[in-house]
Design a protein around this motif. Structure first.
Motif, PDB file in Angstrom:
ATOM      1  N   LEU A   1       0.809  -1.208   0.000  1.00 47.51           N
ATOM      2  CA  LEU A   1       0.000   0.000   0.000  1.00 47.51           C
ATOM      3  C   LEU A   1       0.849   1.269   0.000  1.00 47.51           C
ATOM      4  CD1 LEU A   1      -2.728  -0.981   2.624  1.00 47.51           C
ATOM      5  CD2 LEU A   1      -2.979  -0.904   0.153  1.00 47.51           C
ATOM      6  N   ALA A   2       2.150   1.106   0.201  1.00 46.90           N
ATOM      7  CA  ALA A   2       3.025   2.276   0.339  1.00 46.90           C
ATOM      8  C   ALA A   2       3.648   2.696  -0.985  1.00 46.90           C
ATOM      9  CB  ALA A   2       4.130   1.979   1.340  1.00 46.90           C
ATOM     10  N   SER A   3       3.123   2.240  -2.099  1.00 46.55           N
ATOM     11  CA  SER A   3       3.663   2.652  -3.385  1.00 46.55           C
ATOM     12  C   SER A   3       3.120   4.029  -3.738  1.00 46.55           C
ATOM     13  CB  SER A   3       3.259   1.639  -4.463  1.00 46.55           C
ATOM     14  OG  SER A   3       1.855   1.546  -4.548  1.00 46.55           O
ATOM     15  N   GLY A   4       3.960   4.863  -4.313  1.00 43.94           N
ATOM     16  CA  GLY A   4       3.527   6.190  -4.712  1.00 43.94           C
ATOM     17  C   GLY A   4       3.939   7.243  -3.709  1.00 43.94           C
ATOM     18  N   ASP A   5       4.053   8.461  -4.208  1.00 45.85           N
ATOM     19  CA  ASP A   5       4.488   9.559  -3.347  1.00 45.85           C
ATOM     20  C   ASP A   5       3.491   9.875  -2.249  1.00 45.85           C
ATOM     21  OD1 ASP A   5       6.726   9.742  -4.895  1.00 45.85           O
ATOM     22  OD2 ASP A   5       5.970  11.394  -6.143  1.00 45.85           O
ATOM     23  N   THR A   6       2.192   9.761  -2.535  1.00 48.20           N
ATOM     24  CA  THR A   6       1.182  10.090  -1.533  1.00 48.20           C
ATOM     25  C   THR A   6       1.290   9.176  -0.320  1.00 48.20           C
ATOM     26  OG1 THR A   6      -0.323  10.874  -3.242  1.00 48.20           O
ATOM     27  CG2 THR A   6      -1.273  10.357  -1.104  1.00 48.20           C
ATOM     28  N   ALA A   7       1.389   7.874  -0.573  1.00 51.34           N
ATOM     29  CA  ALA A   7       1.515   6.927   0.525  1.00 51.34           C
ATOM     30  C   ALA A   7       2.834   7.117   1.262  1.00 51.34           C
ATOM     31  CB  ALA A   7       1.394   5.504   0.004  1.00 51.34           C
TER      32      ALA A   7
ATOM     33  N   TYR B   1      -3.336   2.759   9.473  1.00 51.15           N
ATOM     34  CA  TYR B   1      -3.842   4.038   8.982  1.00 51.15           C
ATOM     35  C   TYR B   1      -3.705   4.160   7.475  1.00 51.15           C
ATOM     36  CZ  TYR B   1      -4.245   5.579  13.801  1.00 51.15           C
ATOM     37  OH  TYR B   1      -4.621   5.697  15.120  1.00 51.15           O
ATOM     38  N   LEU B   2      -2.639   3.612   6.924  1.00 52.55           N
ATOM     39  CA  LEU B   2      -2.463   3.692   5.479  1.00 52.55           C
ATOM     40  C   LEU B   2      -3.559   2.935   4.740  1.00 52.55           C
ATOM     41  CD1 LEU B   2      -0.508   4.919   3.430  1.00 52.55           C
ATOM     42  CD2 LEU B   2       0.677   2.719   3.366  1.00 52.55           C
ATOM     43  N   ARG B   3      -4.005   1.835   5.317  1.00 49.48           N
ATOM     44  CA  ARG B   3      -5.099   1.078   4.702  1.00 49.48           C
ATOM     45  C   ARG B   3      -6.378   1.901   4.655  1.00 49.48           C
ATOM     46  NH1 ARG B   3      -4.585  -2.807   7.715  1.00 49.48           N
ATOM     47  NH2 ARG B   3      -6.270  -2.521   9.227  1.00 49.48           N
ATOM     48  N   HIS B   4      -6.695   2.594   5.746  1.00 54.25           N
ATOM     49  CA  HIS B   4      -7.891   3.441   5.770  1.00 54.25           C
ATOM     50  C   HIS B   4      -7.707   4.675   4.878  1.00 54.25           C
ATOM     51  CE1 HIS B   4     -10.189   1.275   8.793  1.00 54.25           C
ATOM     52  NE2 HIS B   4      -9.090   1.174   9.522  1.00 54.25           N
TER      53      HIS B   4
ATOM     54  N   ASP C   1      -8.972   7.812   0.026  1.00 52.97           N
ATOM     55  CA  ASP C   1      -8.536   8.393  -1.243  1.00 52.97           C
ATOM     56  C   ASP C   1      -9.326   7.806  -2.413  1.00 52.97           C
ATOM     57  OD1 ASP C   1      -6.684  10.113  -0.154  1.00 52.97           O
ATOM     58  OD2 ASP C   1      -4.993   8.724  -0.379  1.00 52.97           O
ATOM     59  N   GLY C   2      -9.567   6.482  -2.352  1.00 50.06           N
ATOM     60  CA  GLY C   2     -10.311   5.843  -3.432  1.00 50.06           C
ATOM     61  C   GLY C   2     -11.752   6.302  -3.497  1.00 50.06           C
TER      62      GLY C   2
END
Length: 211
Positions: free
Chosen positions: A9-15, A30-33, A38-39
């Protein structure tokens, strides 16, 4: 410095920026939520046990000072309405006031449990936007955010602060208990002194020569 992404889930600059802002604890949770929010394009309800049981401490740990102040103000304001203004206006019984207070406590626990993740999501996005204005490079922004993120040392300090507050409350409670236990003895002593003084006056009057 923020850690390199190790979770899918941590791929990309936002994550990557989310991880830096969240800090070392519960990143994947928290990243999962946050990814779901975001979706969906908006923050929705979800359950957070930490915010449910320790709302104020959770807000302070996450450096959400405005939210913590608003939470405390809402609790005190609602309690004042229930036991002060509301009771004067509607003249409800003490039982009704107690039931309303229990309802207030329920709401005070349940609402943060349901919406804490949404609050934290909004808080993190605001921080990221603020830092990106002065540090447009993602890696530089992540460095700044990670320095501001809550860490284990902050958690230890918060636990120590809670222990000090509980110790003070316990000491004040014991002080009041000691005063209350001493009051009956003091009253008895004063009654005995008063009775002794009265009996002395009676004896003095009896011993005085008649006019």
């Amino acid at each position: 410095m923020a850690k390199e992404p190790t979770h899918k889930l941590a791929s990309g600059d936002t994550a990557y920026l989310y991880r830096a802002t969240i800090g070392p604890r519960a990143q994947d949770y928290y990243l999962r939520h946050f990814a779901r929010f975001d979706g969906e394009g908006k923050a929705g309800s979800s359950w957070n046990w930490a915010a449910y049981w320790t709302t104020f401490n959770w807000l302070v740990y996450r450096r959400m000072w405005g939210w913590a102040l608003a939470y405390v103000a809402a609790l005190f304001g609602t309690a004042l309405l229930i036991f002060g203004v509301g009771k004067l206006l509607f003249s409800y019984s003490d039982t009704s006031a107690l039931l309303l207070f229990l309802l207030l406590l329920t709401v005070a626990f349940v609402v943060p449990g349901l919406y804490a993740n949404a609050w934290f999501y909004t808080h993190c996005n605001e921080k990221i936007s603020t830092v990106l204005r002065t540090s447009p490079e993602v890696r530089d922004a992540a460095t700044v955010l990670s320095r501001q993120a809550p860490d284990n040392r902050r958690l230890m300090l918060l636990g120590l602060g809670n222990a000090v507050v509980l110790a003070l409350v316990f000491a004040v409670y014991n002080g009041f208990q000691g005063v209350e236990s001493a009051l009956p003895q003091l009253a008895t002593h004063e009654e005995r002194a008063l009775a002794s003084g009265t009996s002395g006056q009676v004896r003095a009057l009896a011993a005085a020569p008649a006019p």
